[in-house]
Write a protein that holds these residues in place. Structure first.
Motif, PDB file in Angstrom:
ATOM      1  N   HIS A 167       1.974 -12.824  -6.860  1.00  0.00           N
ATOM      2  CA  HIS A 167       2.840 -11.772  -6.312  1.00  0.00           C
ATOM      3  C   HIS A 167       3.553 -11.038  -7.446  1.00  0.00           C
ATOM      4  O   HIS A 167       3.592  -9.806  -7.479  1.00  0.00           O
ATOM      5  CB  HIS A 167       3.842 -12.434  -5.366  1.00  0.00           C
ATOM      6  CG  HIS A 167       4.956 -11.553  -4.907  1.00  0.00           C
ATOM      7  ND1 HIS A 167       4.726 -10.328  -4.340  1.00  0.00           N
ATOM      8  CD2 HIS A 167       6.300 -11.731  -4.921  1.00  0.00           C
ATOM      9  CE1 HIS A 167       5.898  -9.780  -4.025  1.00  0.00           C
ATOM     10  NE2 HIS A 167       6.859 -10.607  -4.375  1.00  0.00           N
TER      11      HIS A 167
ATOM     12  N   VAL B 133      -3.027  -9.805   3.251  1.00  0.00           N
ATOM     13  CA  VAL B 133      -1.717 -10.187   3.794  1.00  0.00           C
ATOM     14  C   VAL B 133      -0.747  -9.023   3.605  1.00  0.00           C
ATOM     15  O   VAL B 133      -1.150  -7.957   3.155  1.00  0.00           O
ATOM     16  CB  VAL B 133      -1.185 -11.461   3.104  1.00  0.00           C
ATOM     17  CG1 VAL B 133      -2.144 -12.608   3.332  1.00  0.00           C
ATOM     18  CG2 VAL B 133      -0.963 -11.226   1.631  1.00  0.00           C
ATOM     19  N   LEU B 134       0.508  -9.232   3.934  1.00  0.00           N
ATOM     20  CA  LEU B 134       1.487  -8.177   3.737  1.00  0.00           C
ATOM     21  C   LEU B 134       1.731  -7.939   2.248  1.00  0.00           C
ATOM     22  O   LEU B 134       1.789  -8.882   1.459  1.00  0.00           O
ATOM     23  CB  LEU B 134       2.824  -8.552   4.390  1.00  0.00           C
ATOM     24  CG  LEU B 134       2.836  -8.776   5.893  1.00  0.00           C
ATOM     25  CD1 LEU B 134       4.221  -9.252   6.329  1.00  0.00           C
ATOM     26  CD2 LEU B 134       2.471  -7.510   6.639  1.00  0.00           C
TER      27      LEU B 134
ATOM     28  N   ASP C  32       3.900  -4.749  -0.365  1.00  0.00           N
ATOM     29  CA  ASP C  32       4.903  -3.699  -0.235  1.00  0.00           C
ATOM     30  C   ASP C  32       4.900  -2.859  -1.498  1.00  0.00           C
ATOM     31  O   ASP C  32       5.034  -3.372  -2.607  1.00  0.00           O
ATOM     32  CB  ASP C  32       6.290  -4.317  -0.022  1.00  0.00           C
ATOM     33  CG  ASP C  32       7.342  -3.261   0.267  1.00  0.00           C
ATOM     34  OD1 ASP C  32       7.910  -3.293   1.365  1.00  0.00           O
ATOM     35  OD2 ASP C  32       7.590  -2.413  -0.608  1.00  0.00           O
TER      36      ASP C  32
ATOM     37  N   PHE D 102       5.988  -1.986  -8.113  1.00  0.00           N
ATOM     38  CA  PHE D 102       5.987  -3.416  -7.777  1.00  0.00           C
ATOM     39  C   PHE D 102       5.406  -3.660  -6.396  1.00  0.00           C
ATOM     40  O   PHE D 102       5.465  -2.796  -5.519  1.00  0.00           O
ATOM     41  CB  PHE D 102       7.416  -3.964  -7.758  1.00  0.00           C
ATOM     42  CG  PHE D 102       8.124  -3.948  -9.071  1.00  0.00           C
ATOM     43  CD1 PHE D 102       7.635  -4.675 -10.146  1.00  0.00           C
ATOM     44  CD2 PHE D 102       9.287  -3.210  -9.237  1.00  0.00           C
ATOM     45  CE1 PHE D 102       8.303  -4.672 -11.357  1.00  0.00           C
ATOM     46  CE2 PHE D 102       9.959  -3.203 -10.448  1.00  0.00           C
ATOM     47  CZ  PHE D 102       9.465  -3.933 -11.514  1.00  0.00           C
ATOM     48  N   CYS D 103       4.915  -4.884  -6.207  1.00  0.00           N
ATOM     49  CA  CYS D 103       4.722  -5.376  -4.843  1.00  0.00           C
ATOM     50  C   CYS D 103       6.017  -6.081  -4.469  1.00  0.00           C
ATOM     51  O   CYS D 103       6.443  -7.004  -5.164  1.00  0.00           O
ATOM     52  CB  CYS D 103       3.563  -6.348  -4.736  1.00  0.00           C
ATOM     53  SG  CYS D 103       3.465  -7.104  -3.094  1.00  0.00           S
ATOM     54  N   ALA D 104       6.646  -5.647  -3.398  1.00  0.00           N
ATOM     55  CA  ALA D 104       7.951  -6.209  -3.043  1.00  0.00           C
ATOM     56  C   ALA D 104       7.900  -7.119  -1.822  1.00  0.00           C
ATOM     57  O   ALA D 104       8.922  -7.583  -1.369  1.00  0.00           O
ATOM     58  CB  ALA D 104       8.963  -5.085  -2.792  1.00  0.00           C
ATOM     59  N   GLU D 105       6.713  -7.342  -1.268  1.00  0.00           N
ATOM     60  CA  GLU D 105       6.639  -8.296  -0.153  1.00  0.00           C
ATOM     61  C   GLU D 105       5.800  -9.468  -0.614  1.00  0.00           C
ATOM     62  O   GLU D 105       4.648  -9.295  -1.039  1.00  0.00           O
ATOM     63  CB  GLU D 105       6.014  -7.636   1.086  1.00  0.00           C
ATOM     64  CG  GLU D 105       5.950  -8.529   2.310  1.00  0.00           C
ATOM     65  CD  GLU D 105       7.315  -8.921   2.820  1.00  0.00           C
ATOM     66  OE1 GLU D 105       8.042  -8.046   3.287  1.00  0.00           O
ATOM     67  OE2 GLU D 105       7.658 -10.127   2.730  1.00  0.00           O
ATOM     68  N   TYR D 106       6.381 -10.650  -0.520  1.00  0.00           N
ATOM     69  CA  TYR D 106       5.737 -11.840  -1.083  1.00  0.00           C
ATOM     70  C   TYR D 106       4.309 -12.003  -0.553  1.00  0.00           C
ATOM     71  O   TYR D 106       4.073 -11.950   0.653  1.00  0.00           O
ATOM     72  CB  TYR D 106       6.576 -13.074  -0.726  1.00  0.00           C
ATOM     73  CG  TYR D 106       5.923 -14.338  -1.178  1.00  0.00           C
ATOM     74  CD1 TYR D 106       5.805 -14.621  -2.529  1.00  0.00           C
ATOM     75  CD2 TYR D 106       5.387 -15.224  -0.264  1.00  0.00           C
ATOM     76  CE1 TYR D 106       5.176 -15.776  -2.958  1.00  0.00           C
ATOM     77  CE2 TYR D 106       4.763 -16.382  -0.679  1.00  0.00           C
ATOM     78  CZ  TYR D 106       4.659 -16.654  -2.026  1.00  0.00           C
ATOM     79  OH  TYR D 106       4.030 -17.788  -2.433  1.00  0.00           O
ATOM     80  N   CYS D 107       3.359 -12.217  -1.487  1.00  0.00           N
ATOM     81  CA  CYS D 107       1.953 -12.243  -1.073  1.00  0.00           C
ATOM     82  C   CYS D 107       1.178 -13.376  -1.716  1.00  0.00           C
ATOM     83  O   CYS D 107      -0.047 -13.347  -1.733  1.00  0.00           O
ATOM     84  CB  CYS D 107       1.292 -10.904  -1.367  1.00  0.00           C
ATOM     85  SG  CYS D 107       1.383 -10.426  -3.099  1.00  0.00           S
ATOM     86  N   GLY D 108       1.861 -14.369  -2.269  1.00  0.00           N
ATOM     87  CA  GLY D 108       1.125 -15.524  -2.764  1.00  0.00           C
ATOM     88  C   GLY D 108       1.174 -15.656  -4.276  1.00  0.00           C
ATOM     89  O   GLY D 108       2.045 -15.078  -4.938  1.00  0.00           O
TER      90      GLY D 108
ATOM     91  N   ALA E 224       7.697   0.719   1.025  1.00  0.00           N
ATOM     92  CA  ALA E 224       7.249   0.449   2.402  1.00  0.00           C
ATOM     93  C   ALA E 224       6.264  -0.703   2.374  1.00  0.00           C
ATOM     94  O   ALA E 224       5.519  -0.875   1.391  1.00  0.00           O
ATOM     95  CB  ALA E 224       6.608   1.677   3.038  1.00  0.00           C
ATOM     96  N   ASP E 225       6.264  -1.483   3.445  1.00  0.00           N
ATOM     97  CA  ASP E 225       5.332  -2.605   3.552  1.00  0.00           C
ATOM     98  C   ASP E 225       3.908  -2.098   3.766  1.00  0.00           C
ATOM     99  O   ASP E 225       3.700  -1.122   4.491  1.00  0.00           O
ATOM    100  CB  ASP E 225       5.700  -3.498   4.744  1.00  0.00           C
ATOM    101  CG  ASP E 225       6.850  -4.434   4.420  1.00  0.00           C
ATOM    102  OD1 ASP E 225       7.401  -4.324   3.315  1.00  0.00           O
ATOM    103  OD2 ASP E 225       7.177  -5.273   5.279  1.00  0.00           O
TER     104      ASP E 225
ATOM    105  N   PHE F 229       6.499  -0.465  -3.957  1.00  0.00           N
ATOM    106  CA  PHE F 229       7.903  -0.216  -4.318  1.00  0.00           C
ATOM    107  C   PHE F 229       7.956   0.457  -5.686  1.00  0.00           C
ATOM    108  O   PHE F 229       7.427  -0.062  -6.663  1.00  0.00           O
ATOM    109  CB  PHE F 229       8.640  -1.566  -4.338  1.00  0.00           C
ATOM    110  CG  PHE F 229      10.080  -1.491  -4.798  1.00  0.00           C
ATOM    111  CD1 PHE F 229      10.885  -0.390  -4.555  1.00  0.00           C
ATOM    112  CD2 PHE F 229      10.644  -2.577  -5.462  1.00  0.00           C
ATOM    113  CE1 PHE F 229      12.210  -0.349  -4.970  1.00  0.00           C
ATOM    114  CE2 PHE F 229      11.964  -2.549  -5.889  1.00  0.00           C
ATOM    115  CZ  PHE F 229      12.743  -1.434  -5.639  1.00  0.00           C
TER     116      PHE F 229
END
Lengths: 327, 535, 234
Positions: free
Chosen positions: A187, A142-143, A145, A178-184, A155-156, A147
């Motif tokens: 996250h 999934v998406l 990001d 960090f992962c900055a795009e919500y991924c479950g 960037a995503d 960070f």
């Protein structure tokens, strides 16, 4: 890392002070306007306060010069901020040519990194201080990001595409990643460290790896998939020759052109029919399912290493560890 | 006048059926008030749980999965069932025909149908919550929502889809009402600014909502029927979803904020006893916000792989859309100048609105500017920014309007002092909750995080403490209003001595609003003129 | 007050029921105002319908630009003959709808009833043909999802094409079904002699809706069926 209340993350890249200066400028502008309006409305509330419900205010309807004034002033300031911030942004999104290449893949819920020399790591990224580093990454599911607050970059990660961030670290140390795009579910657990080291320490760290270089791994995969049976060196094969291909512009069968970058190579391997080079038949099978994201970066590194033209095929076995050197 | 009028829209008929089958816009407004309040309470409980979990760095109160569901349901409940309907569907329904001198909206049956559609959508969404919730975030981003999430995305998506039609039909109804139902003499430039705001909002509802409806439906079909429109394994593009989603969901912000802005204009004019400074500029700024609002959606995607050049264009347009909001703020400020400021509770909420909206609007500049947005995108800075706009701005404006029109709706007056204390607590609690989040965001704390590094504990503790005060403030405000229903003094037709047709009829109004259709001969907010006659 | 050509904003009066048409709702000042409101409302509703389909058209446009070959391939799978017949049927139904509106406007309830029924029959024909087209796709496993089978170099992208095909034509068919229900109501009104020269608003509104649904198909047919048919028929 820091403790207590602070108002800025560490400035650990060349971009960080540039972003922060812009930030401070906007803070100053917005604070000025916030104070201006606050002071005025509070002052008016005291100055013109009345408890007589029958009192009336002055019969003022408006003023066109004033309207134009307070439309124009914010507009000019906005244009100024826009110009400055766009300038900073283009530096954030455009990596310098000589940047050292690192690959990454995000998957739920970890970041995998691969260095061209073959070194692999998970949720940790070792980089040398003072050298531009470009991270090319995608997602397996999934998406996500990527960070790194201390570097002010983000960037995503988008499945099916490559994204990049770049930075030049300016001080050694450990920084959040960090992962900055919500991924479950996990996250918030998809985090890690960036470890900035002195150049010598970085080289020593690289040397601890037993892995062969990415390009060599890619070459092995290339040969095991028998790519060379069609992509002949002399250009007379059923597929185009790959030497010196990376970074060049190719003429496509549908009349357009394409620049051969990581994204184009990825697409040509997985969706081989999408953008076929002019003069070749669309007969290349898809390698979806046969080449995973790790294998893909190996193939890309290998193709990148084939720079010197058809005659030096033999030489490509002893590849330079660093793929990112200037042409 | 010390007694309630004998016949009002509230007592003309009795019984549950007379409410559930009503075509009276005023009753329908109250029906919305009930459902929206339930949704607000639900969303508020979820917000409280989020803040409690974030009191400490580790995820020690609920599991990650539960946390993800809580913040998703907070967002879904608040965005689709509180912020979007609050001012248009509650206050708009109640006030719009009154302000126009009309007996009702153009399509009363459609109006009731919109409420039922809203309720059905809410039931679907509530069903999704009861059955274990949704964990995609209120944004339903693909491919997570289509392939990875194993929560009730279908039910929630269908709920949002259905609710969208309630919003669209209300928009159609209001547009036609404003075009065709104005009293004689009520020309466009004599309209109260609240009507202009509702008009601009309806435009956005008609043009934007269908796009998100079809987009959410595509997600549901992709999950349920196996269609593959956003599926990256087929060559589909998850970013296309974001384009379509934000094409609505950014303008949706204006659905949330424009009507409260209109309510603020009404209150400011009334309590400073002046016409709004630059009436036509304020009116047209609403329209230009509505129109420009459609051209800025991709500023939600600056780090989502769009080309730097399109990012540049969208950044520029985003700066452009900030200008009309600035113009409005300056005009409100200028309206206060040399006014006769009567500082009653609604005015207290207006001041709260001005303070919070100012911060919310100005922090938008950090996000419009590309250089800083890359760093603060998807962090708590964004969370703080949009809460300042959507809660600080929209909910404060809603409360200002609710306190302003409450005596008209109920015929009762609440305790001014208690309402003011509520407003003050909300203002203080709100700032304490959300201001630290700007700092957290710039420090790099990503949004939607169940746990966080220990160095950010202090700011999070402040934020959670503020949320407690904020909650008490809301309860106090609600308590003061409810108290007035039974114990409040009789308000009379026009307790604020305000202009506007809604104040010329009795409180609570007649079932058909006016004894005779009023004829309008003067511009809006003609305080100077009217008071000379009175005095 | 005179009821002749009362302006929309006629000066108000209470319940001057003497001259009110039976169909006039009490919150309007005149039948004209009511008719204008309905017409405007319908147009605004159609605007939102355009945006509603617009999301799908946008997705179509983006993918067609990216995957022109797959679009051509997928399009060739569609039955141009059935699609063509349906286009003719639907254009015909627009004509009968227009005639129904005309009949109602001149006060002929009998004519309005007949033309409405004919419109319904044509609409039903369209839906039956569409049903057989869908059924054929199911037989070939050309329906996107787990059982999707497609032989060809761009199978994945063809699946996107067919996803959009089903989404767009399905949504269109849903509009037809809703329209069918509205037509039935209009036919019932006409059967009960409810329309007159003064009042035929429901037929007119239904007409606007029905023409809109037809126009959507006029876009869908070339976009879905005729992508790569230059120089070939069937």
């Amino acid at each position: 890392m820091q403790s207590g209340i602070s108002f800025l993350p560490e400035q650990a890249s060349t971009l960080a002070p540039r972003v922060d200066n812009l930030y401070f400028f906007i803070v100053a502008v917005t604070a000025f306007f916030a104070l201006l309006v606050t002071v005025l409305v509070v002052y008016f509330a005291f100055k013109y306060h009345t408890d007589d419900p029958y009192a009336v205010g002055a019969p003022i309807h408006g003023s066109i010069p004033l309207e134009l004034f307070w439309t124009a002033v914010p507009f000019v300031i906005a244009i100024f901020i826009f110009a400055w911030s766009t300038n900073v942004y283009f530096d954030i999104v455009r990596p310098p040519d000589q940047a050292m290449q690192v690959y990454s893949v995000g998957k739920r819920w970890m970041w995998k990194f691969q260095h061209p020399s073959g070194q692999r790591e998970i949720n940790e990224l070792h980089v040398p201080v003072g050298r531009p580093v470009k991270v090319t990454f995608t997602s397996e599911d999934v998406l996500h990001d990527l960070f790194i607050p201390a570097f002010r970059v983000k960037a995503d990660a988008i499945p099916g595409r490559y994204s990049t961030i770049w930075f030049t670290a300016t001080q050694t140390g450990e920084y959040h990643l960090f992962c900055a795009e919500y991924c479950g579910t996990k996250h918030a657990g998809m985090i890690g460290r960036v470890i900035v080291m002195e150049e010598t320490a970085y080289q020593a760290w690289l040397d601890t790896s037993q892995e062969s270089s990415l390009a060599a791994q890619g070459q092995a995969l290339y040969e095991s998939l028998s790519c060379q049976s069609c992509h002949l060196n002399d250009g007379n094969g059923r597929g185009p020759a790959l030497h010196g291909l990376f970074g060049s512009e190719v003429q496509l069968a549908n009349g357009t052109t394409a620049t051969v970058d990581e994204g184009y190579l990825r697409e040509s391997i997985l969706n081989s029919q999408m953008r076929v080079v002019a003069g070749y038949n669309p007969i290349m099978p898809t390698f979806q399912g046969l080449v995973d994201e790790d294998g893909m970066v190996g193939l890309i590194e290998y193709i990148k290493s084939l720079r010197t033209g058809p005659s030096s095929e033999g030489a490509s076995a002893s590849l330079p560890a660093e793929a990112g050197e200037p042409e | 006048m010390t007694t309630q009028p004998t016949t009002t829209y509230l007592n003309v008929t009795h019984g549950l059926a007379s409410w559930l089958l009503t075509k009276d816009h005023k009753r329908i407004g109250l029906l919305y008030l009930v459902v929206v309040s339930i949704a607000f309470a639900l969303g508020g409980v979820f917000a409280g749980l989020i803040r409690l979990e974030l009191l400490t760095p580790p995820g020690d109160m609920v599991t990650s999965d539960l946390y993800n569901r809580i913040f998703t349901m907070h967002g879904v409940a608040m965005v689709f069932f509180v912020l979007i309907p609050a001012v248009p569907a509650i206050l708009g329904n109640f006030v719009l025909p009154l302000q126009l001198g009309a007996k009702d909206v153009a399509f009363p049956k459609l109006n009731l149908l919109s409420w039922y559609i809203f309720v059905i959508g809410f039931i679907f969404t509530a069903f999704a919550m009861v059955m274990g919730g949704v964990d995609t975030g209120w944004t339903f981003y693909t491919p997570y929502s289509t392939t990875a999430s194993n929560s009730n995305v279908m039910a929630a998506g269908v709920g949002v889809f259905i609710t969208g039609f309630s919003s669209i039909l209300t928009g159609v109804n209001f547009m036609v009402t404003i075009h065709r139902m104005r009293a004689p003499g009520l020309t466009w430039f004599r309209l109260p600014l609240f009507v202009w705001a509702l008009y601009a909002t309806s435009l956005v509802q008609i043009l934007g909502t269908p796009v998100v409806a079809i987009t959410v439906l595509m997600v549901a079909m992709e999950r349920g029927l196996g269609l593959g429109i956003f599926d990256p394994t087929l060559g589909g593009d998850p970013v296309l979803f974001q384009h379509l989603f934000w094409f609505y969901s950014h303008p949706a912000v204006y659905i949330m904020i424009l009507p409260p802005m209109g309510a603020i204009s009404e209150c400011i004019a009334c309590f400073s006893r002046k016409t709004v400074f630059g009436y036509s500029f304020v009116a047209f700024s609403s329209l230009s916000i509505a129109v420009f609002g459609f051209l800025v959606w991709a500023h939600h995607m600056f780090v989502a792989g769009i080309s730097p050049y399109s990012a540049m264009v969208f950044s520029f347009l985003t700066f452009a859309v900030a200008i009309p909001s600035a113009v409005k703020t300056f005009n409100w400020t200028a309206t206060l100048y040399r006014g006769a400021i009567w500082f009653k509770a609604p005015m207290m909420y207006v001041y709260g609105f001005l303070g919070l909206f100012l911060i919310g609007g100005l922090t938008g500049l950090f996000l419009a500017s590309l250089g800083t947005d890359v760093h603060i995108h998807d962090t708590y800075f964004v969370v703080a920014h949009f809460h300042y706009i959507m809660v600080g701005g929209a909910i404060m404006g809603y409360l200002a309007g609710l306190h302003f029109w409450w005596p008209k709706m109920t015929g009762r007056m609440y305790s001014d002092g208690l309402a003011k204390v509520g407003a003050a607590l909300i203002f203080i609690g709100f700032n304490l909750t959300f201001f630290p989040q700007f700092i957290l965001g710039y420090m790099g704390m990503p949004r939607r995080y169940h746990m966080y590094p220990p160095e950010w504990e202090m700011l999070n503790v402040l934020s959670t403490g503020g949320a407690g005060i904020l909650g008490i403030g809301y309860l106090l405000a609600v308590g003061a209003l409810l108290w007035s229903l039974k114990y409040g003094a009789v308000a009379g037709d026009n307790p604020w001595h305000a202009t506007g047709l809604e104040w010329t009829t009795q409180s609570p109004p007649l079932p058909e609003n006016f004894v005779e259709t009023p004829i309008v001969t003067e511009p809006a907010y003609n305080y100077a003129h009217r008071e000379i006659k009175v005095v | 007050m005179s009821e002749v050509a009362a302006p929309a904003h006629a000066v108000g009066h209470g319940h001057d029921a003497l001259h009110h048409h039976a169909a006039q709702q009490h919150h309007f000042e005149s039948l004209d105002q009511q008719h204008e409101a309905s017409t405007l409302g319908m147009w605004f509703f159609l605007v939102q319908e355009v945006m509603f389909f617009g999301g799908l058209f946008t997705a179509y446009m983006v993918y067609r630009i990216w995957y022109p070959e797959a679009w051509a391939e997928g399009s060739r799978e569609l039955d141009i003959l059935l699609g063509g017949i349906n286009t003719v049927v639907l254009i015909g139904s627009s004509l009968t709808m227009a005639l129904a509106v005309r009949s109602a406007q001149v006060g002929s309830n009998k004519g309005a009833f007949r033309w409405t029924m004919l419109t319904m029959i044509l609409g039903l024909t369209f839906l039956v043909i569409k049903f057989f087209e869908y059924e054929h796709k199911f037989e070939l496993n050309h329906v996107p999802g787990a059982n999707f089978v497609f032989e060809g170099p761009h199978a994945n992208q063809v699946e996107i094409f067919l996803s959009l095909y089903f989404a767009m034509t399905g949504l269109h068919a849903l509009h037809m079904i809703i329209g069918f229900g509205i037509l039935a109501w209009v036919a019932w009104l006409a059967h009960n002699e409810r329309f007159s020269r003064e009042w035929s608003t429901p037929v007119e509104m239904t007409g606007l809706y029905w023409h809109f649904v037809d126009i959507v198909w006029i876009f869908l047919f070339p976009l879905l069926y005729l992508v790569d048919r230059a120089g070939q028929l069937g």
